[in-house]
Design a protein around this motif. Sequence first.
Motif, PDB file in Angstrom:
ATOM      1  N   PRO A   1       0.904  -1.717   0.098  1.00 16.32           N
ATOM      2  CA  PRO A   1       0.328   0.075   0.585  1.00 16.32           C
ATOM      3  C   PRO A   1       1.073   1.600  -0.300  1.00 16.32           C
ATOM      4  O   PRO A   1       0.260   1.928  -0.471  1.00 16.32           O
ATOM      5  CB  PRO A   1      -0.931  -0.140   1.392  1.00 16.32           C
ATOM      6  N   LEU A   2       2.091   1.348   0.714  1.00 19.13           N
ATOM      7  CA  LEU A   2       2.656   2.232   0.542  1.00 19.13           C
ATOM      8  C   LEU A   2       3.493   2.788  -0.667  1.00 19.13           C
ATOM      9  O   LEU A   2       2.973   3.781  -1.541  1.00 19.13           O
ATOM     10  CB  LEU A   2       3.998   1.699   1.534  1.00 19.13           C
ATOM     11  N   VAL A   3       3.666   1.826  -1.321  1.00 19.87           N
ATOM     12  CA  VAL A   3       3.992   1.662  -2.929  1.00 19.87           C
ATOM     13  C   VAL A   3       2.415   2.722  -3.687  1.00 19.87           C
ATOM     14  O   VAL A   3       3.184   3.555  -4.324  1.00 19.87           O
ATOM     15  CB  VAL A   3       4.906   0.497  -3.847  1.00 19.87           C
ATOM     16  N   LEU A   4       1.915   1.774  -3.617  1.00 15.92           N
ATOM     17  CA  LEU A   4       0.520   2.048  -4.136  1.00 15.92           C
ATOM     18  C   LEU A   4       0.211   4.102  -3.999  1.00 15.92           C
ATOM     19  O   LEU A   4       0.193   4.929  -4.843  1.00 15.92           O
ATOM     20  CB  LEU A   4      -0.742   1.056  -3.638  1.00 15.92           C
ATOM     21  N   GLY A   5       0.051   4.129  -2.648  1.00 19.59           N
ATOM     22  CA  GLY A   5      -0.190   5.529  -2.683  1.00 19.59           C
ATOM     23  C   GLY A   5       1.149   6.213  -2.586  1.00 19.59           C
ATOM     24  O   GLY A   5       0.644   7.622  -3.358  1.00 19.59           O
ATOM     25  N   TRP A   6       2.217   5.770  -3.139  1.00 19.26           N
ATOM     26  CA  TRP A   6       3.146   6.632  -3.744  1.00 19.26           C
ATOM     27  C   TRP A   6       2.473   7.072  -5.117  1.00 19.26           C
ATOM     28  O   TRP A   6       2.956   8.124  -6.037  1.00 19.26           O
ATOM     29  CB  TRP A   6       4.627   6.282  -4.195  1.00 19.26           C
ATOM     30  N   LEU A   7       2.151   5.933  -6.471  1.00 22.47           N
ATOM     31  CA  LEU A   7       2.304   5.534  -7.626  1.00 22.47           C
ATOM     32  C   LEU A   7       0.968   6.454  -7.511  1.00 22.47           C
ATOM     33  O   LEU A   7       0.652   7.570  -8.549  1.00 22.47           O
ATOM     34  CB  LEU A   7       1.856   4.520  -8.217  1.00 22.47           C
ATOM     35  N   VAL A   8      -0.014   6.974  -7.242  1.00 22.39           N
ATOM     36  CA  VAL A   8      -1.284   7.604  -7.066  1.00 22.39           C
ATOM     37  C   VAL A   8      -1.092   9.250  -7.248  1.00 22.39           C
ATOM     38  O   VAL A   8      -1.381   9.995  -7.555  1.00 22.39           O
ATOM     39  CB  VAL A   8      -2.372   7.329  -5.862  1.00 22.39           C
ATOM     40  N   GLN A   9      -0.035   8.821  -6.154  1.00 23.72           N
ATOM     41  CA  GLN A   9       0.562  10.259  -5.561  1.00 23.72           C
ATOM     42  C   GLN A   9       0.710  11.239  -6.808  1.00 23.72           C
ATOM     43  O   GLN A   9       0.818  12.485  -6.897  1.00 23.72           O
ATOM     44  CB  GLN A   9       1.384  10.502  -4.291  1.00 23.72           C
ATOM     45  N   HIS A  10       1.539  10.026  -7.712  1.00 18.06           N
ATOM     46  CA  HIS A  10       2.568  10.826  -8.733  1.00 18.06           C
ATOM     47  C   HIS A  10       2.041  10.751  -9.757  1.00 18.06           C
ATOM     48  O   HIS A  10       2.397  11.360 -10.840  1.00 18.06           O
ATOM     49  CB  HIS A  10       3.726  10.243  -8.768  1.00 18.06           C
ATOM     50  N   TYR A  11       1.000   9.967  -9.985  1.00 21.84           N
ATOM     51  CA  TYR A  11       0.690   9.922 -11.434  1.00 21.84           C
ATOM     52  C   TYR A  11      -1.363   9.579 -11.777  1.00 21.84           C
ATOM     53  O   TYR A  11      -1.887   9.579 -12.361  1.00 21.84           O
ATOM     54  CB  TYR A  11       1.118   8.199 -11.965  1.00 21.84           C
ATOM     55  N   LEU A  12      -1.528   9.614 -10.329  1.00 22.41           N
ATOM     56  CA  LEU A  12      -3.561  10.046 -10.428  1.00 22.41           C
ATOM     57  C   LEU A  12      -3.565  10.825  -9.249  1.00 22.41           C
ATOM     58  O   LEU A  12      -4.176  10.270  -8.371  1.00 22.41           O
ATOM     59  CB  LEU A  12      -3.631   8.786  -9.701  1.00 22.41           C
ATOM     60  N   GLN A  13      -3.135  11.786  -9.155  1.00 25.13           N
ATOM     61  CA  GLN A  13      -3.315  13.511  -8.915  1.00 25.13           C
ATOM     62  C   GLN A  13      -5.122  13.178  -8.485  1.00 25.13           C
ATOM     63  O   GLN A  13      -5.140  13.604  -7.311  1.00 25.13           O
ATOM     64  CB  GLN A  13      -2.917  14.088  -9.592  1.00 25.13           C
ATOM     65  N   ALA A  14      -5.956  13.138  -9.847  1.00 26.49           N
ATOM     66  CA  ALA A  14      -7.336  13.462  -9.758  1.00 26.49           C
ATOM     67  C   ALA A  14      -7.582  12.493  -8.038  1.00 26.49           C
ATOM     68  O   ALA A  14      -8.813  13.610  -7.203  1.00 26.49           O
ATOM     69  CB  ALA A  14      -7.839  14.023 -10.792  1.00 26.49           C
ATOM     70  N   PHE A  15      -7.302  11.640  -8.357  1.00 29.24           N
ATOM     71  CA  PHE A  15      -8.068  10.093  -7.621  1.00 29.24           C
ATOM     72  C   PHE A  15      -7.572  10.940  -6.219  1.00 29.24           C
ATOM     73  O   PHE A  15      -8.224  10.230  -5.028  1.00 29.24           O
ATOM     74  CB  PHE A  15      -7.633   8.905  -8.584  1.00 29.24           C
ATOM     75  N   CYS A  16      -5.747  11.210  -6.412  1.00 26.96           N
ATOM     76  CA  CYS A  16      -5.474  11.735  -4.658  1.00 26.96           C
ATOM     77  C   CYS A  16      -5.963  12.229  -4.256  1.00 26.96           C
ATOM     78  O   CYS A  16      -6.136  12.511  -3.101  1.00 26.96           O
ATOM     79  CB  CYS A  16      -3.734  11.493  -5.445  1.00 26.96           C
ATOM     80  N   ARG A  17      -6.188  13.406  -5.003  1.00 27.92           N
ATOM     81  CA  ARG A  17      -7.098  14.648  -4.191  1.00 27.92           C
ATOM     82  C   ARG A  17      -8.283  13.893  -3.521  1.00 27.92           C
ATOM     83  O   ARG A  17      -8.881  14.453  -2.505  1.00 27.92           O
ATOM     84  CB  ARG A  17      -7.024  15.390  -5.264  1.00 27.92           C
ATOM     85  N   TRP A  18      -9.085  13.649  -4.439  1.00 29.91           N
ATOM     86  CA  TRP A  18     -10.209  12.574  -3.793  1.00 29.91           C
ATOM     87  C   TRP A  18     -10.368  11.945  -2.959  1.00 29.91           C
ATOM     88  O   TRP A  18     -11.505  12.147  -2.024  1.00 29.91           O
ATOM     89  CB  TRP A  18     -11.185  11.778  -5.378  1.00 29.91           C
TER      90      TRP A  18
ATOM     91  N   VAL B   1      -7.627  11.821  -0.455  1.00 33.56           N
ATOM     92  CA  VAL B   1      -7.536  13.578   0.472  1.00 33.56           C
ATOM     93  C   VAL B   1      -8.553  13.904   1.151  1.00 33.56           C
ATOM     94  O   VAL B   1      -8.767  14.820   2.489  1.00 33.56           O
ATOM     95  CB  VAL B   1      -5.975  13.959   0.333  1.00 33.56           C
ATOM     96  N   SER B   2      -9.932  14.481   0.469  1.00 34.83           N
ATOM     97  CA  SER B   2     -10.807  15.298   0.693  1.00 34.83           C
ATOM     98  C   SER B   2     -11.713  14.344   1.542  1.00 34.83           C
ATOM     99  O   SER B   2     -12.879  15.245   1.841  1.00 34.83           O
ATOM    100  CB  SER B   2     -11.465  15.357  -0.303  1.00 34.83           C
ATOM    101  N   MET B   3     -11.590  13.514   1.994  1.00 37.07           N
ATOM    102  CA  MET B   3     -12.024  12.158   3.106  1.00 37.07           C
ATOM    103  C   MET B   3     -11.401  12.299   4.286  1.00 37.07           C
ATOM    104  O   MET B   3     -10.995  10.931   4.099  1.00 37.07           O
ATOM    105  CB  MET B   3     -12.991  11.370   2.551  1.00 37.07           C
TER     106      MET B   3
END
Length: 332
Positions: free
Chosen positions: A196-213, A215-217
């Motif tokens: 999950p740590l690696v996936l969290g890093w990938l989402v932060q860098h390559y799926l930023q809109a999904f990451c912001r969604w 973080v909004s919760m």
Amino acid sequence: MFSLIRTFADEMEKGKGLVRFLKDWTLPVAIAIGTVSYLVFNMVPALDETGNLLGPVFDLLFPITLFLTLFVTFCKVDFHQMRPHRWHVGILLAQLLLVAANIGIIFWVEADVEQKLLWEAMLTCIIGPSAAAAPVVVGKLGGNISTMTTYTLVSSLASALMIPAVFPVLEQTVHVEFLSAFLIILQKVAIVLLLPLVLGWLVQHYLQAFCRWIVSMPNLSFYLWSVSLSITTGITVKNIVHSDASLSLLLWIAVASFVLCFVQFFIGRAVGRRLGEEINGGQALFQKNTALSIWVSYMYLNPVSSIGAGCYVLWQNIINSLELWQYRKQEK
């Protein structure tokens, strides 16, 4: 229990209602749901078939909810802050001293079987790594999620080294190959924590809109974790109900794990206060990966010792609830 009922009544009078109460006391409610659910299914014969069907479902649901809890948390981590800190060293030294003291006591009382089982149960609550969900609570308490995540990785590696080195010495009948045990523990840590740590890093860098969604919760990871806690509580109650240990030993383990929980909490807070990270220090030393502790108890020690980690998970989440209540009170 009476204070909890009184609190509920007060909240209702203030107009905050049931939803607000459940939000403020999520962890005790999760513990209560897990306990009552198992006892109902255990005591009502008509539910045996349903329980047998739901058992595999919960076995599958637990790792999924834990994985999602950590993934959501790691989507919020500042990876630039993930580096060693001096408080990491202080907490690790405190853990090593507690482990050494506990081992000394075990050798001192070795002739008394029940005393040895009691202190082996306490050892599983000390030698285990910091809980994978510790960053979730740290985030809720206003601590540093990034440095807590780093310590969780460091702590997991330290425990993977200590457990196969210490446990075979205590139980001479257990033959454990150090490298094999180390790799098994490391594999479990990698699946639960690193993926999950690696996936969290990938989402932060390559799926930023999904990451912001995500973080909004802000409370999403906390509520996912409460689901895992309910399942863990049910498993703990099951182990206690079906244990072959005497009632007096079970009570001693429950009381000793309660005291140990506070001891590790205050030592961690004291060390963290001196080294600039009081909140992180307290959570790092006292909030344990009890699932791994229970597993290694069954693997290397007498299975009765696993009850220590089972009781510990209940006490540590009661303390977490009190911390969160105090933090909300200070914010208001």
